[in-house]
Design a protein around this motif. Structure first.
Motif, PDB file in Angstrom:
ATOM      1  N   CYS A   1       0.676  -1.419  -0.016  1.00 45.83           N
ATOM      2  CA  CYS A   1      -0.202  -0.294  -0.347  1.00 45.83           C
ATOM      3  C   CYS A   1       0.881   0.962  -0.074  1.00 45.83           C
TER       4      CYS A   1
ATOM      5  N   THR B   1       3.172   4.431  -1.333  1.00 50.36           N
ATOM      6  CA  THR B   1       2.999   5.128  -2.033  1.00 50.36           C
ATOM      7  C   THR B   1       4.602   5.607  -2.516  1.00 50.36           C
TER       8      THR B   1
ATOM      9  N   ILE C   1       3.212   5.707   3.313  1.00 44.41           N
ATOM     10  CA  ILE C   1       2.011   5.357   3.650  1.00 44.41           C
ATOM     11  C   ILE C   1       0.793   6.089   4.850  1.00 44.41           C
ATOM     12  N   SER C   2      -0.196   6.147   5.134  1.00 44.28           N
ATOM     13  CA  SER C   2      -1.329   7.440   5.103  1.00 44.28           C
ATOM     14  C   SER C   2      -1.596   6.342   6.426  1.00 44.28           C
TER      15      SER C   2
ATOM     16  N   ASP D   1      -4.280   3.905   5.445  1.00 46.58           N
ATOM     17  CA  ASP D   1      -3.755   2.527   5.365  1.00 46.58           C
ATOM     18  C   ASP D   1      -3.104   1.825   6.149  1.00 46.58           C
TER      19      ASP D   1
ATOM     20  N   SER E   1      -5.831   0.116   8.178  1.00 45.92           N
ATOM     21  CA  SER E   1      -7.006  -1.244   6.729  1.00 45.92           C
ATOM     22  C   SER E   1      -5.719  -2.297   6.624  1.00 45.92           C
TER      23      SER E   1
END
Length: 338
Positions: free
Chosen positions: A266, A268, A277-278, A281, A284
């Motif tokens: 995940c 980016t 990563i957020s 993310d 999740s």
């Protein structure tokens, strides 16, 4: 000593003649061919014993001379014609034999510890896959066991670690491979920029949200309180619902290969090697959630293996330092000019 380019025989010493300050040296375990950036060194037994030669070449006395005679600015290199005429004090042959026996015994002790650490590391990886991340557990979204994610702030600091009486902001490198590194911080130029709500507390579970491809999503647990250090914007604190999740268990979960694969999937990034990563993310991510008491039991077992790896690493580092000190003392002490 005779020097040859490229071809080497079992027992020869391969010495890195470029950037000698890196102290690159190895004893060949088989016949072969090496880069021309190396130098193949073979002992003349009447002058220096083959088993003593590697330790002599690693001594400060030899290395300092090798660096001194290197030529070139960007990639200093030793020329064999220059090295071959250098004179060094050597111990008598019988003293060389005694020194070599002592130093090879020390080297063997290091090797045994390295093998033990490798086996312990393999065991730890296996435990993270088969005990921490077992498929038989119930798996659910990480967000369901998170109370909150605390994001730090971007503040201006100088590239000098803060002293105990000063305020600092963590660098992303504070979340290091072997745990939390408090010295990886920038001292704040303006102390009023320090925000106490982002200070680092004992047992905090930290994760990097931005880093190079293989380091993004790295985690650590902080060993104590650091009231003068605050989180940066690239480091997040994961606050767990402790009634559902054991902190150490989740720490080991996030270090496991299955979770690393999820994180890498995940992450980016549009340019260079940096990835992000957020918070979404992270929420999740799918994590295992065995019963709370089992989490604690597994976490303690994994922690004991992890602690053993740390102990072996400390022993290896100590043995290497002692071996180097002993090598220099024995070689210098027993040497006569030759």
């Amino acid at each position: 000593v005779t020097g040859q380019k490229l071809a080497f025989k079992k027992g020869d010493v391969i010495f890195g003649r470029r950037r000698a300050y890196q102290r690159k040296l190895a004893v060949a375990e088989f016949d072969g061919i090496c880069s021309a950036h190396a130098m193949v060194v073979r002992a003349k037994p009447k002058m220096i014993l083959p088993e003593f030669l590697p330790f002599f070449l690693q001594s400060d006395m030899f290395m300092e001379r090798a660096i001194e005679i290197s030529v070139g600015s960007l990639s200093p290199t030793i020329n064999w014609k220059t090295l071959r005429v250098q004179e060094f004090p050597l111990p008598p042959i019988d003293e060389q034999k005694r020194i070599a026996e002592i130093l090879w015994a020390a080297d063997e002790a290091v090797e045994k510890n390295l093998i033990s650490r490798q086996k312990a590391t393999q065991l730890l990886d296996s435990m993270r896959i088969h005990e921490v991340c077992s498929e038989k557990y119930h798996w659910q979204k990480f967000g369901t066991i998170l109370k909150s994610i605390v994001a730090g702030k971007s503040v201006v600091g100088v590239n000098t670690p803060a002293e105990m009486h000063e305020f600092g902001v963590l660098k992303v490198s504070a979340v290091a491979p072997n745990g939390f590194e408090p010295d990886e911080n920038k001292r704040l130029i303006n102390s009023t920029d320090f925000l106490p709500q982002y200070s680092v507390n004992q047992g905090a579970l930290l994760i990097t949200r931005c880093n190079t491809t293989d380091l993004v999503g790295r985690v650590c647990l902080t060993p104590t309180d650091y009231p003068n250090l605050m989180l940066c914007d690239k480091t997040l604190q994961l606050v767990l619902d402790e009634s559902k999740a054991n902190r150490r268990f989740m720490f080991e979960t996030l270090r496991s290969r299955p979770l690393r694969n999820q994180i890498m999937g995940c992450a980016t990034g549009t340019g260079g090697a940096m990835k992000n990563i957020s918070q979404q993310d992270i929420r999740s991510l799918s994590v295992p959630l065995p019963p709370r008491d089992l989490q604690e039991t597994i976490a303690l077992r994994v922690a004991s293996v992890d602690q053993r790896i740390d102990e072996l690493t400390s022993q290896i580092n100590m043995l290497r330092v002692l071996t180097k000190q002993l090598s220099n003392e024995l070689i210098h002490g027993g040497a006569a000019h030759v």
